[in-house]
Design a protein around this motif. Structure first.
Motif, short mmCIF file in Angstrom:
data_model
loop_
_atom_site.label_atom_id
_atom_site.label_comp_id
_atom_site.label_asym_id
_atom_site.label_seq_id
_atom_site.Cartn_x
_atom_site.Cartn_y
_atom_site.Cartn_z
N GLN A 51 0.81 -1.22 0.00
CA GLN A 51 0.00 0.00 0.00
C GLN A 51 0.84 1.27 0.00
OE1 GLN A 51 -3.33 -0.31 -0.38
NE2 GLN A 51 -2.83 -2.49 -0.49
N GLY B 250 -6.59 4.78 -0.03
CA GLY B 250 -6.14 3.41 0.15
C GLY B 250 -7.26 2.47 0.54
N ARG C 33 -5.88 2.53 6.94
CA ARG C 33 -5.45 2.53 5.53
C ARG C 33 -4.65 3.79 5.20
NH1 ARG C 33 -11.03 4.27 2.34
NH2 ARG C 33 -11.78 5.65 3.97
N ARG C 34 -3.97 3.73 4.06
CA ARG C 34 -3.24 4.90 3.56
C ARG C 34 -4.24 5.86 2.94
NH1 ARG C 34 1.87 6.67 4.95
NH2 ARG C 34 3.00 7.59 3.18
#
Length: 257
Positions: A86, A129, A124-125
């Protein structure tokens, strides 16, 4: 040998225990997107000296590739499973020993054991993401059991999953005036301290990075969380010692087994 905690600002701390240096969510930037470091200088070179770095989740203020690049070759870095896929920049850090982990994992580093725990947070990114990487907390077990919460909200099984700890490094704010779900503010952090039963706490993740212009509009939103945590902790966990540190300041919490 006493355990020593140094807060470098935001969620970045050094935990020295049993001759091993543990670094949490290293962020050594003067600027990050629309954020500016407004309290404390950029940490000195010695802040990047560590045997292991712990990355709690993929948000850029916790997983900062340029800051990780300052670590010495061979440094072990524990990242959430799936992070290299990611965050492509991680794959360029081939001088470091990246190890992907999930809750329940245990990793030995010197005379320490790092236990990976659950966190309740969007890990999450951002902004685009996918939800493929867990947000994590960590318990560093040596002369003391030190819990680094990363970013998390309260959850019912927190005490059970984190287990008994001596010292809790708890986020009490953020980098903006509003905290969404999956975060601890000062009062919820005090409730977490009560659930964990830790003897000592260090509030982190507040007051370091400010969005441009916010210092002129709502400065109290950035200065207040640490002192608010002290006040709420006195009510929710009166037996715990709360150490309110300045950036770069260290403390050796008392540990009684």
């Amino acid at each position: 040998m006493p355990v020593e905690i140094t807060w470098w600002g935001h969620a970045t701390c050094t935990v020295e225990d049993s001759g091993t240096r543990v670094l949490t969510d290293p962020l050594f930037a003067r600027r990050l997107a629309h954020l500016r470091r407004r309290r404390g200088p950029v940490p000195p070179a010695r802040a990047a000296v560590a045997d292991v770095a712990l990355i709690s989740h993929l948000h850029a203020d916790h997983l900062h590739v340029p800051s990780l690049a300052r670590l010495a070759p061979g440094t072990l870095v524990l990242v959430p499973r799936g992070a290299p896929g990611q965050v492509p920049g991680l794959r360029r850090l081939d001088r470091l020993r990246l190890t992907e982990v999930v809750p329940g994992d245990r990793v030995r580093v010197g005379d320490l054991v790092v236990r990976v725990t659950t966190a309740r947070h969007d890990g999450r990114r951002l902004p685009l993401g996918p939800h493929r990487c867990p947000a994590l907390g960590f318990v560093v077990e040596g002369a003391a059991r030190t819990y680094f919460a990363g970013d998390t909200g309260l959850f019912a099984s927190m005490a059970e999953e984190v287990g008994p700890v001596d010292v809790a490094l708890l986020p009490v704010g953020g980098w903006g005036p509003f905290l969404g779900p999956g975060h601890l503010d000062a009062e919820r952090a005090a409730q977490a301290l009560e659930r964990l039963g830790a003897r000592s706490a260090v509030p982190v993740h507040y007051g370091t990075y400010w969005p441009i212009g916010m210092d002129a509009v709502r400065p109290h939103e950035f200065h207040a969380p640490g002192h608010e945590f002290v006040r709420h902790a006195a009510r929710h966990a009166p037996e715990a010692a709360v150490h309110l540190l300045d950036q770069g300041e260290s403390v050796s919490p008392a540990v009684v087994r």
